[in-house]
Enzyme design. Structure first.
Site, PDB file in Angstrom:
ATOM      1  N   ASN A 139      75.391  59.459  79.443  1.00  0.00           N
ATOM      2  CA  ASN A 139      75.754  60.408  80.176  1.00  0.00           C
ATOM      3  C   ASN A 139      76.713  61.590  79.633  1.00  0.00           C
ATOM      4  OD1 ASN A 139      76.300  62.498  82.232  1.00  0.00           O
ATOM      5  ND2 ASN A 139      77.229  60.755  83.835  1.00  0.00           N
ATOM      6  N   ASN A 144      76.317  67.329  85.437  1.00  0.00           N
ATOM      7  CA  ASN A 144      75.154  67.556  85.803  1.00  0.00           C
ATOM      8  C   ASN A 144      74.541  66.772  86.465  1.00  0.00           C
ATOM      9  OD1 ASN A 144      74.307  65.962  84.152  1.00  0.00           O
ATOM     10  ND2 ASN A 144      73.344  67.370  82.512  1.00  0.00           N
ATOM     11  N   ASP A 145      75.229  65.456  87.046  1.00  0.00           N
ATOM     12  CA  ASP A 145      74.653  64.610  87.489  1.00  0.00           C
ATOM     13  C   ASP A 145      74.194  65.016  89.233  1.00  0.00           C
ATOM     14  OD1 ASP A 145      75.597  63.303  85.348  1.00  0.00           O
ATOM     15  OD2 ASP A 145      76.901  61.945  86.752  1.00  0.00           O
ATOM     16  N   GLY A 164      72.697  59.384  85.815  1.00  0.00           N
ATOM     17  CA  GLY A 164      73.570  60.612  85.236  1.00  0.00           C
ATOM     18  C   GLY A 164      73.044  60.643  83.795  1.00  0.00           C
ATOM     19  N   ASP A 166      71.628  62.024  80.473  1.00  0.00           N
ATOM     20  CA  ASP A 166      70.991  63.437  80.103  1.00  0.00           C
ATOM     21  C   ASP A 166      70.645  63.956  78.800  1.00  0.00           C
ATOM     22  OD1 ASP A 166      73.543  63.934  79.402  1.00  0.00           O
ATOM     23  OD2 ASP A 166      74.355  64.202  81.350  1.00  0.00           O
ATOM     24  N   ASP A 331      50.936  59.888  78.612  1.00  0.00           N
ATOM     25  CA  ASP A 331      50.786  58.563  79.619  1.00  0.00           C
ATOM     26  C   ASP A 331      49.397  58.390  80.091  1.00  0.00           C
ATOM     27  OD1 ASP A 331      52.703  57.386  81.465  1.00  0.00           O
ATOM     28  OD2 ASP A 331      51.847  58.264  82.922  1.00  0.00           O
ATOM     29  N   GLU A 360      48.802  56.459  75.450  1.00  0.00           N
ATOM     30  CA  GLU A 360      49.301  55.389  75.979  1.00  0.00           C
ATOM     31  C   GLU A 360      48.105  54.629  76.437  1.00  0.00           C
ATOM     32  OE1 GLU A 360      51.523  52.861  79.355  1.00  0.00           O
ATOM     33  OE2 GLU A 360      50.569  54.764  79.961  1.00  0.00           O
TER      34      GLU A 360
HETATM   35 CA    CA Z   1      74.796  63.792  83.568  1.00  0.00          CA
END
Ligand code: CA
Length: 617
Positions: A139, A144-145, A164, A166, A331, A360
């Site tokens: 984090n 920005n959480d 959180g 980032d 994906d 994948e």
């Molecule tokens: Ca964050």
């Protein structure tokens, strides 16, 4: 990499006030901008706005022109085919929508491409990939959480919540990854996933062009790409084309009825990718595989719709250009309609010849896996055009084999047998193999927390002819079982959060076995990074005996001998049996201990020990 990528690409969302009589923004254009000088001169814009189909459209530009305007079934959409003229100049060009006396102008921007030196490099067997889950790694910006407009706030107490982590956290620790010896970075998706719960994983996209604000901004993502390149790390973007969130605008209000695969009642995929390469498969099983939904909130996109496919192809080009990517990890590659996906891959390959698409393909068997790697000779003529696929069969064999005693096909012979099937692949060196990833139980848990087996398995994975991928936390023996919930295999990396008492980046507070594992992997990776024989060499192996596996890697200029003794006894190898591998050399230096072994008649290897010998004359 130094480049002069200057992009001021604002997202095109304009008020349609005069039409709708409201201040709500009502016209959206994607892609939000484009580039001149690409290897393609066509561009299809999707335009979304209230009854936009009844508008008259014009483009004021001598650099590009509208070739065709397509109406959709839904009057809120238009698809505009543009032709960009050779040598087109960058600039903003007015795109005008008129209904009677009402008018809206969208300034569509063409940009200059970045300096392309060192971009779009692609992956090969000299690389080693670090995979991390961005919400759970570090984090770097607690600010920005929680974000206004984003439906889920951070809650570290919830294993399935947002914690959180980032982009800034990743950026701050690029040096750690490079020091460990990695050469490429794969981050699980950081594109917007704006859902009320269980949104941290990134696989339920709500906006194909926007970085989730809890991870950062598009600009921060681009900066991460540049700094990764500066540190010798290639960047792999995780993309998801099979499905997206049901609230994504083209899904919530689709342009065509067949944009999304529809069923009378909710129908899940059968998750059996094997049926796509099965000459005997029932059509209903294939349909359920391709068109069944992944989950109730993940709308299954229909890649047979040509407008959808163009939307997705352009989205990937946009990110390749915007970030200067080296590879895309796609994906759930076996799930979508495979014709549309092959067209996508062929287009990317044509525009970016060195670029890698890593598919994948989560399949049990080598034969089924091999079907999805680019090849001309599949039984049904299918060519995926993707050069690199995941090697799940070898992943399974490693931990299963390490946990077993030797039998006819058990123990290390399990790995031996999987490698013996490499003739099925068009290019076995172009397979990504891994001890674990974000979807399976942690490697240390899979090998029953046996540090000797952990080391033997990593020695194997980093010396076989493959592209190895390591999942964050594996270097410090993180544990977790997939069946207890994905949150438990994606725990926070210690040291990534303020106040963490353990810091895996500095080693502070790690237990002795964790430090040992981290140092072991670091040594192996840094050696691998500089050794051309392990990166490119041919492979020759001998049937394992006494649960001891001997193989060689060799080129015209060097040879390696690898001995994995997984038995619980010291083994004395009669070297005559392996002469075709070591003949011409007289000794071997173990890259792990530095000890030199003389290659005479016998070589002893302690119980539960790998030897990786660089052979010398
Ligand atoms: Ca964050």
């Amino acid at each position: 990499m130094k480049n002069s990528l200057i992009i001021l690409c604002t997202f095109l969302l304009f008020s349609w006030n005069s039409f709708a009589g409201t201040d709500e923004p009502r016209v959206k254009v994607e892609p939000p901008c484009w580039w001149t000088g690409l290897g393609t001169d066509t561009l299809q814009l999707i335009v979304y706005g209230d009854d936009i189909a009844s508008a008259e459209v014009s483009l004021k530009s001598d650099q590009m022109t509208i070739m065709e305007v397509h109406k959709a079934e839904n009057p809120d959409y238009l698809f505009l085919d543009l032709k960009i003229f050779p040598g087109a100049k960058a600039g903003k060009y007015p795109l005008i929508f008129k209904k009677g006396r009402e008018r809206i102008q969208v300034d569509y921007e063409l940009l200059i491409r970045a300096n392309q030196t060192d971009l779009y490099q692609g992956l090969n067997s000299s690389d080693a990939i670090y995979l991390l889950m961005p919400d759970r790694f570090a984090n770097g910006s607690p600010a920005n959480d929680n974000q206004e407009g984003m439906l889920e706030n951070a809650n570290r107490e919830n294993p399935n919540g947002r914690h959180g982590g980032d982009i800034e956290g990743i950026r701050q620790h690029l040096g750690y990854m490079a020091d460990m010896g990695f050469t490429a970075l794969w981050i699980n998706p950081v594109i917007e996933n704006n859902r009320p719960a269980y949104s941290y994983h990134g696989y339920g996209i709500t906006d194909f062009y926007q970085t989730d604000s809890r991870y950062g901004t598009n600009e921060e993502y681009r900066q991460l790409a540049q700094e990764a390149h500066d540190k010798g790390l290639k960047l792999i973007m995780d993309m998801v084309f099979n499905h997206c969130d049901t609230t994504q605008y083209t899904v919530a209000d689709p342009p065509f009825a067949d944009w999304v695969n529809q069923w009378e009642t909710f129908t899940r995929s059968n998750f059996r990718g094997e049926v796509k390469a099965d000459p005997y498969a029932a059509n209903s099983d294939i349909t359920r595989m391709s068109r069944g939904w992944f989950d109730t909130f993940m709308a299954d996109l229909n890649q047979d719709n040509p407008f959808l496919m163009t939307y997705l192809i352009q989205n990937s080009i946009w990110w390749i250009e915007y970030l200067g990517l080296d590879a895309i990890r796609m994906d759930t590659y076996a799930y979508p309609e495979k014709g549309g996906m092959a067209k996508w891959a062929a287009t990317i390959k044509r525009l970016y010849p060195n670029f890698t698409i890593l598919g994948e393909v989560w399949l049990q068997k080598t034969a089924h896996t091999a079907y999805w790697q680019a090849r001309e000779d599949n039984f049904d003529g299918y060519n995926s055009h993707i050069p690199v696929v995941t090697d799940f069969p070898l992943h399974y064999a490693v931990y299963q084999g390490l946990n077993e005693n030797e039998g006819w096909t058990e123990g290390l012979r399990r790995m031996y047998y999987v490698l013996s099937e490499d003739f099925l692949y068009d290019d076995p060196m172009n397979l990504v193999v891994f001890p674990d990833n974000h979807d399976v139980s942690r490697y240390y848990t899979l090998v029953k927390e046996n540090l000797d087996h952990y080391k033997l398995g990593l020695a194997f994975l980093l010396t076989v002819p493959r592209i190895p991928q390591i999942y964050y936390g594996t270097e410090i023996l993180m544990t977790g079982e997939e069946h207890t919930g994905h949150g438990y295999i994606r725990q926070d990396f210690p040291g990534g959060w303020e106040g963490d008492t353990i810091n895996a980046f500095t080693g502070e507070g790690l237990a002795a076995d964790q430090l040992e594992a981290q140092a072991y992997l670091k040594k192996l990776l840094n050696w691998r990074r500089t050794n051309p024989v392990v990166q490119q060499g041919q492979f020759r192996h001998f049937i394992p005996e006494n649960n001891t596996y001997v193989y060689f890697r060799y080129t015209d200029t060097g040879s390696l001998m690898v001995i994995l003794n997984a038995s619980d006894k010291l083994q004395t190898l009669q070297m005559e049996r392996f002469r075709e591998g070591w003949g011409g050399y007289s000794e071997g230096k173990d890259i792990l201990t530095g000890k030199t072994h003389t290659l005479t008649t016998e070589l002893t290897v302690p119980a539960k020990t790998p030897l990786i010998l660089e052979l010398k004359k």
